[in-house]
Design a protein around this motif. Structure first.
Motif, short mmCIF file in Angstrom:
data_model
loop_
_atom_site.label_atom_id
_atom_site.label_comp_id
_atom_site.label_asym_id
_atom_site.label_seq_id
_atom_site.Cartn_x
_atom_site.Cartn_y
_atom_site.Cartn_z
N ASP A 47 43.58 2.66 39.19
CA ASP A 47 44.40 2.32 37.96
C ASP A 47 43.54 1.84 36.75
N VAL A 48 42.28 1.68 37.12
CA VAL A 48 41.26 1.40 36.04
C VAL A 48 40.10 1.93 36.31
N ALA A 49 38.94 2.19 35.76
CA ALA A 49 37.79 2.21 35.98
C ALA A 49 36.85 1.37 35.23
N ILE A 50 35.62 0.78 36.09
CA ILE A 50 34.70 -0.29 35.38
C ILE A 50 33.50 0.54 35.48
N GLU A 51 32.67 0.65 34.32
CA GLU A 51 31.55 1.66 34.25
C GLU A 51 30.35 1.04 33.86
N PHE A 52 29.46 0.66 34.82
CA PHE A 52 28.16 -0.06 34.36
C PHE A 52 27.03 0.97 35.08
N THR A 53 26.55 2.01 34.00
CA THR A 53 25.54 2.93 34.54
C THR A 53 24.03 2.68 33.84
N THR A 54 23.96 3.93 33.24
CA THR A 54 22.81 4.04 32.48
C THR A 54 23.01 4.89 31.12
N PRO A 55 22.16 4.79 30.25
CA PRO A 55 22.55 5.30 28.87
C PRO A 55 22.62 6.77 29.02
N GLU A 56 21.81 7.44 30.01
CA GLU A 56 21.89 8.98 30.43
C GLU A 56 23.29 9.35 30.92
N THR A 57 23.92 8.47 31.62
CA THR A 57 25.05 9.04 32.09
C THR A 57 26.46 8.42 31.94
N ALA A 58 26.43 7.34 31.03
CA ALA A 58 27.62 6.64 30.49
C ALA A 58 28.58 7.53 29.94
N TYR A 59 28.19 8.17 29.01
CA TYR A 59 29.11 9.26 28.01
C TYR A 59 29.84 9.94 28.97
N HIS A 60 29.00 10.61 29.93
CA HIS A 60 29.74 11.83 30.69
C HIS A 60 30.61 10.98 31.73
N ASN A 61 30.37 10.06 32.24
CA ASN A 61 31.21 9.18 33.06
C ASN A 61 32.44 8.72 32.47
#
Length: 239
Positions: A47-61
């Motif tokens: 229903d929703v995604a919560i994204e806490f990753t890295t500056p290198e991967t956030a955009y593509h995620n």
């Protein structure tokens, strides 16, 4: 609510605990060792995604979430040069997106106090302003995203300051941000106005990651079923 957790470090684990305690279901946990799971057929069940990753991967995620038609709440910092593009793509694809440098409810109230104080100090040139932020030694970016948000709010209101620098500075037009990395500090931010006769300071001190994680879950609950680009001011009705 079915949640996809993209990023399963300390913050992702804290979000997992809070969301589960509130009765939500974590249907996908994506960490460094499970990137292959971040595909449309897996994300599309959320229903929703919560994204806490890295500056290198956030955009593509985030773009993968849009492609899977899943609203996304992102708290990753250090990549915000691409934020305008992500916002435009969100609107173009009729998706839903919230980004915040800090999801803590207390910090977002602190942002409002910071803007009000900066507006009051704009006409008081006898006061100089500087900032300090303290985080744990594993913090990847400096200054923190929260500190940059605070600095941008000051710069928008105080015309005698034209930019921030991540160091002490005697340049009258510079807004210094002093970054300290001390374990186990989860996050302290202080804005101080100093004159020859007195100081005025406002400080937010986090005692744990729980406030950040709880705010991210609140944002995810609020975002479900919506389309558009939003902020925590929308979530908390601060505007």
């Amino acid at each position: 609510m079915k949640i996809a957790l993209i990023g399963y470090g300390k913050m992702g684990q804290a979000i997992d605990a809070i969301a589960t305690a509130k009765g939500h279901e974590i249907i996908l946990r994506v960490d460094v060792g499970s990137k292959h799971l971040l595909e449309k057929e897996h994300l599309g069940q959320a229903d929703v995604a919560i994204e806490f990753t890295t500056p290198e991967t956030a955009y593509h995620n985030i773009l993968k979430c849009f492609d899977a038609n899943v609203p996304v709440v992102s708290g990753t910092t250090g990549w915000l040069d691409k934020l305008p593009e992500v916002k435009a793509l969100c609107l173009e694809k009729n998706q839903a997106f919230i980004h915040a440098t800090n999801f803590s409810i207390g910090v977002n109230i602190f942002f409002e106090l910071n803007k009000k104080l900066a507006a009051l100090m704009a006409g008081q040139p006898q006061y100089n302003v500087k900032m300090e932020e303290i985080h744990h030694t594993h913090k990847k970016d400096a200054p923190s995203g929260t500190a940059i948000t605070l600095a941008e709010q000051v710069l928008a209101a105080v015309p005698r300051k034209t930019g921030w620098v991540n160091e002490e500075s005697n340049q009258p037009e510079a807004l210094p941000i002093i970054s300290k990395r001390i374990d186990p500090a989860p996050g302290t931010h202080t804005v101080t106005y100093t004159s020859a006769i007195d100081d005025i300071s406002i400080t937010h001190t986090a005692h744990s990651r729980e406030g950040f994680a709880a705010g991210a879950v609140v944002a995810a609950e609020w975002l479900k079923g919506k389309t558009g680009v939003f902020t925590m001011r929308d979530v908390l009705n601060l505007g």
